[in-house]
Design a protein around this motif. Structure first.
Motif, PDB file in Angstrom:
ATOM      1  N   MET A 125      47.278  65.170  18.532  1.00  7.84           N
ATOM      2  CA  MET A 125      48.183  64.200  19.134  1.00  7.84           C
ATOM      3  C   MET A 125      48.307  64.536  20.614  1.00  7.84           C
ATOM      4  SD  MET A 125      50.987  63.737  16.060  1.00  7.84           S
ATOM      5  CE  MET A 125      50.389  63.128  14.465  1.00  7.84           C
ATOM      6  N   THR A 126      48.099  63.534  21.457  1.00 10.24           N
ATOM      7  CA  THR A 126      47.952  63.805  22.885  1.00 10.24           C
ATOM      8  C   THR A 126      48.650  62.724  23.708  1.00 10.24           C
ATOM      9  OG1 THR A 126      46.316  64.318  24.613  1.00 10.24           O
ATOM     10  CG2 THR A 126      45.681  62.663  22.964  1.00 10.24           C
ATOM     11  N   SER A 157      52.766  62.780  22.842  1.00  4.58           N
ATOM     12  CA  SER A 157      53.441  61.909  21.874  1.00  4.58           C
ATOM     13  C   SER A 157      53.103  60.435  22.107  1.00  4.58           C
ATOM     14  CB  SER A 157      54.961  62.113  21.970  1.00  4.58           C
ATOM     15  OG  SER A 157      55.412  61.946  23.305  1.00  4.58           O
ATOM     16  N   GLU A 158      51.928  60.196  22.700  1.00  3.46           N
ATOM     17  CA  GLU A 158      51.544  58.823  23.037  1.00  3.46           C
ATOM     18  C   GLU A 158      50.253  58.353  22.383  1.00  3.46           C
ATOM     19  OE1 GLU A 158      53.290  58.652  27.632  1.00  3.46           O
ATOM     20  OE2 GLU A 158      51.167  59.038  27.273  1.00  3.46           O
ATOM     21  N   ALA A 159      49.423  59.283  21.891  1.00  6.20           N
ATOM     22  CA  ALA A 159      48.088  58.886  21.439  1.00  6.20           C
ATOM     23  C   ALA A 159      47.552  59.848  20.383  1.00  6.20           C
ATOM     24  CB  ALA A 159      47.131  58.843  22.632  1.00  6.20           C
ATOM     25  N   LEU A 160      46.525  59.379  19.690  1.00  7.79           N
ATOM     26  CA  LEU A 160      45.820  60.191  18.701  1.00  7.79           C
ATOM     27  C   LEU A 160      44.405  60.451  19.201  1.00  7.79           C
ATOM     28  CD1 LEU A 160      46.058  61.406  15.796  1.00  7.79           C
ATOM     29  CD2 LEU A 160      44.918  59.316  15.004  1.00  7.79           C
ATOM     30  N   GLY A 161      44.022  61.725  19.255  1.00  4.20           N
ATOM     31  CA  GLY A 161      42.687  62.080  19.688  1.00  4.20           C
ATOM     32  C   GLY A 161      41.630  61.636  18.682  1.00  4.20           C
ATOM     33  N   LYS A 171      52.209  54.468  18.731  1.00  4.95           N
ATOM     34  CA  LYS A 171      53.657  54.541  18.857  1.00  4.95           C
ATOM     35  C   LYS A 171      54.165  55.741  18.056  1.00  4.95           C
ATOM     36  CE  LYS A 171      54.216  49.543  19.482  1.00  4.95           C
ATOM     37  NZ  LYS A 171      54.817  48.295  18.947  1.00  4.95           N
ATOM     38  N   ILE A 172      55.394  56.157  18.362  1.00  3.76           N
ATOM     39  CA  ILE A 172      55.974  57.316  17.699  1.00  3.76           C
ATOM     40  C   ILE A 172      55.996  57.134  16.182  1.00  3.76           C
ATOM     41  CG2 ILE A 172      58.136  58.575  17.290  1.00  3.76           C
ATOM     42  CD1 ILE A 172      56.774  59.546  19.745  1.00  3.76           C
ATOM     43  N   ASP A 173      56.380  55.951  15.713  1.00  6.35           N
ATOM     44  CA  ASP A 173      56.463  55.747  14.266  1.00  6.35           C
ATOM     45  C   ASP A 173      55.087  55.799  13.605  1.00  6.35           C
ATOM     46  OD1 ASP A 173      55.663  53.333  15.417  1.00  6.35           O
ATOM     47  OD2 ASP A 173      56.827  52.084  14.046  1.00  6.35           O
ATOM     48  N   GLU A 174      54.042  55.428  14.353  1.00  2.25           N
ATOM     49  CA  GLU A 174      52.680  55.525  13.812  1.00  2.25           C
ATOM     50  C   GLU A 174      52.251  56.988  13.687  1.00  2.25           C
ATOM     51  OE1 GLU A 174      50.327  51.574  15.269  1.00  2.25           O
ATOM     52  OE2 GLU A 174      50.929  52.950  16.862  1.00  2.25           O
ATOM     53  N   LEU A 175      52.591  57.797  14.695  1.00  2.00           N
ATOM     54  CA  LEU A 175      52.277  59.221  14.638  1.00  2.00           C
ATOM     55  C   LEU A 175      53.069  59.897  13.519  1.00  2.00           C
ATOM     56  CD1 LEU A 175      52.197  60.100  18.464  1.00  2.00           C
ATOM     57  CD2 LEU A 175      50.243  59.787  16.924  1.00  2.00           C
ATOM     58  N   GLU A 176      54.305  59.476  13.309  1.00  2.00           N
ATOM     59  CA  GLU A 176      55.133  60.078  12.263  1.00  2.00           C
ATOM     60  C   GLU A 176      54.585  59.761  10.876  1.00  2.00           C
ATOM     61  OE1 GLU A 176      59.066  58.723  13.288  1.00  2.00           O
ATOM     62  OE2 GLU A 176      59.500  60.583  14.398  1.00  2.00           O
ATOM     63  N   LYS A 177      53.962  58.601  10.697  1.00  3.26           N
ATOM     64  CA  LYS A 177      53.337  58.270   9.415  1.00  3.26           C
ATOM     65  C   LYS A 177      52.153  59.187   9.135  1.00  3.26           C
ATOM     66  CE  LYS A 177      54.764  53.416   9.234  1.00  3.26           C
ATOM     67  NZ  LYS A 177      54.331  51.993   9.305  1.00  3.26           N
ATOM     68  N   ILE A 178      51.415  59.530  10.196  1.00  2.00           N
ATOM     69  CA  ILE A 178      50.309  60.481  10.039  1.00  2.00           C
ATOM     70  C   ILE A 178      50.857  61.853   9.659  1.00  2.00           C
ATOM     71  CG2 ILE A 178      48.435  61.677  11.266  1.00  2.00           C
ATOM     72  CD1 ILE A 178      48.142  59.119  12.983  1.00  2.00           C
ATOM     73  N   LEU A 179      51.984  62.225  10.262  1.00  2.00           N
ATOM     74  CA  LEU A 179      52.605  63.510   9.938  1.00  2.00           C
ATOM     75  C   LEU A 179      53.053  63.564   8.486  1.00  2.00           C
ATOM     76  CD1 LEU A 179      54.752  64.314  13.116  1.00  2.00           C
ATOM     77  CD2 LEU A 179      52.475  65.162  12.506  1.00  2.00           C
ATOM     78  N   GLU A 180      53.475  62.444   7.925  1.00  2.00           N
ATOM     79  CA  GLU A 180      53.861  62.405   6.513  1.00  2.00           C
ATOM     80  C   GLU A 180      52.666  62.769   5.634  1.00  2.00           C
ATOM     81  OE1 GLU A 180      55.492  58.567   5.731  1.00  2.00           O
ATOM     82  OE2 GLU A 180      57.233  58.860   7.031  1.00  2.00           O
ATOM     83  N   MET A 207      59.291  63.460  23.812  1.00  2.00           N
ATOM     84  CA  MET A 207      58.269  64.476  24.001  1.00  2.00           C
ATOM     85  C   MET A 207      57.807  65.064  22.661  1.00  2.00           C
ATOM     86  SD  MET A 207      57.822  64.393  27.226  1.00  2.00           S
ATOM     87  CE  MET A 207      57.053  65.897  27.805  1.00  2.00           C
ATOM     88  N   PRO A 208      56.749  65.896  22.671  1.00  2.00           N
ATOM     89  CA  PRO A 208      56.171  66.405  21.426  1.00  2.00           C
ATOM     90  C   PRO A 208      57.129  67.173  20.521  1.00  2.00           C
ATOM     91  CG  PRO A 208      54.622  66.695  23.208  1.00  2.00           C
ATOM     92  CD  PRO A 208      55.891  66.216  23.834  1.00  2.00           C
ATOM     93  N   GLY A 209      58.139  67.831  21.099  1.00  2.00           N
ATOM     94  CA  GLY A 209      59.091  68.557  20.272  1.00  2.00           C
ATOM     95  C   GLY A 209      59.791  67.669  19.257  1.00  2.00           C
ATOM     96  N   THR A 210      59.946  66.393  19.590  1.00  2.00           N
ATOM     97  CA  THR A 210      60.545  65.439  18.652  1.00  2.00           C
ATOM     98  C   THR A 210      59.660  65.277  17.423  1.00  2.00           C
ATOM     99  OG1 THR A 210      61.699  64.244  20.414  1.00  2.00           O
ATOM    100  CG2 THR A 210      61.288  63.043  18.374  1.00  2.00           C
ATOM    101  N   LEU A 211      58.343  65.208  17.639  1.00  2.00           N
ATOM    102  CA  LEU A 211      57.405  65.124  16.515  1.00  2.00           C
ATOM    103  C   LEU A 211      57.437  66.402  15.682  1.00  2.00           C
ATOM    104  CD1 LEU A 211      54.332  63.466  18.303  1.00  2.00           C
ATOM    105  CD2 LEU A 211      55.868  62.385  16.647  1.00  2.00           C
ATOM    106  N   ALA A 212      57.522  67.547  16.361  1.00  2.00           N
ATOM    107  CA  ALA A 212      57.549  68.825  15.655  1.00  2.00           C
ATOM    108  C   ALA A 212      58.809  68.954  14.798  1.00  2.00           C
ATOM    109  CB  ALA A 212      57.464  69.978  16.646  1.00  2.00           C
ATOM    110  N   ALA A 213      59.938  68.518  15.342  1.00  2.00           N
ATOM    111  CA  ALA A 213      61.192  68.562  14.583  1.00  2.00           C
ATOM    112  C   ALA A 213      61.111  67.657  13.358  1.00  2.00           C
ATOM    113  CB  ALA A 213      62.353  68.153  15.479  1.00  2.00           C
TER     114      ALA A 213
END
Length: 314
Positions: A125-126, A157-161, A171-180, A207-213
């Protein structure tokens, strides 16, 4: 604000001293090393804060060793280049230590058992608008399928490599679905920027810490590379050749800068014009925060600055 009592946390909150400028602080206590945050202290990502450049020169003239310690996911040399482009003189700094640099070094060396066990295939995630982070020299394989991934590397927290080396905006919610999906598989995460938000041109950005949390809430394992964890402060003290008693950390985040300094036994100066300005009811740069409001916020975040200043000005 309740009256101060003998409890440790409230006593710490009430010990905070307020100054209007750094000159009072520099002259009242001679610190050999100053560990400086950048976003929210020196600049807002677009331009220097008023008085920041001249204040750095004044500190340097007094013999202070200044080191940038930043939760930037970029490498240290890139951080110094960015500061130069904003009008700061890089020669004033003894160096820079970023969470991105620490992440790079640990992934490259693999001399820590936790990093040795990571594997090479990662979900990355980049950034997109801010510019993607290069993984050159790390021998990593970026994969797009969670089933192929051995760990998650979060620089932005803006893109997927992509495996091609490019990236696609998310978007953040799209990255969070990948994290699930990643949490269901049980793979670990390395976060190269522990910040939850940052200030950019007076606006707060996720920022990325939000994804980590979020990943920790899903039950995922996270390796946090930067403030408030002691790894970055210890590295700064080694670089400056000082111990905690001769150091002070300056930052605008109670959760990251001040809590990290507390954990490392370092005194700290909280700059109120950064990410907490709205919580403190501040409308203008340089506006002085009510000390009781600062003390209440310190209790909320369980992070206790030694000093509080409205801005990084002399």
């Amino acid at each position: 604000m309740a009256r101060c009592s003998t409890s440790i946390t409230v006593a710490n909150a009430c010990d905070t001293k307020s100054f209007t400028g750094l000159r009072q602080l520099a002259e009242s206590r001679h610190y050999k090393a100053w560990f400086l945050d950048q976003f929210g202290v020196l600049h807002d990502g677009k331009q220097p804060y008023p008085g920041a450049i001249s204040t750095l020169k004044n500190l340097a003239a007094g013999g202070a060793k200044m080191i940038i310690i930043s939760n930037s996911s970029r490498r240290a040399s890139t951080t110094l280049d960015k500061l130069k482009s904003l009008g700061f003189d890089p020669s004033l700094f003894a160096g820079a230590i970023t969470s991105g640099e620490l992440t790079y070094q640990h992934l490259q060396r693999r001399d820590d058992p936790w990093f040795q066990a990571l594997g090479k295939a990662c979900i990355h995630m980049t950034w997109s608008d801010r510019g993607a982070i290069s993984l050159e020299g790390l021998g990593l394989q970026v994969v797009e399928n969670v089933e192929q991934a051995e760990f998650i590397l979060v620089h932005g927290s803006e893109a997927l490599g992509l495996s091609s080396g490019d990236s696609v905006s998310k978007k953040i919610d799209e990255l969070e679905k990948i994290l699930e999906q990643c949490a269901a598989k049980g793979i670990p995460m390395v976060v190269a920027n522990p910040d939850f938000v940052t200030v950019e041109a007076r606006e707060l950005r996720i920022m990325p810490g939000t994804l980590a949390a979020s990943y920790e809430k899903l039950g995922g394992e996270v390796k946090w590379m930067g403030k408030p964890h002691q790894i970055i402060y210890k590295s700064a003290m080694i670089m400056a050749g000082v111990d905690a008693s001769d150091s002070i950390a300056v930052g605008d985040s109670l959760h990251h800068d001040i809590k990290g300094a507390n954990a490392s036994g370092i005194e700290s100066a909280f700059i109120t014009c950064g990410i907490h300005s709205n919580e403190l009811g501040l409308k203008e740069f340089g506006e002085v925060a009510d000390l009781s409001s600062v003390q209440a916020l310190a209790l909320k975040y369980d992070a206790y600055p030694s000093y509080v200043l409205p801005s990084f000005t002399w």
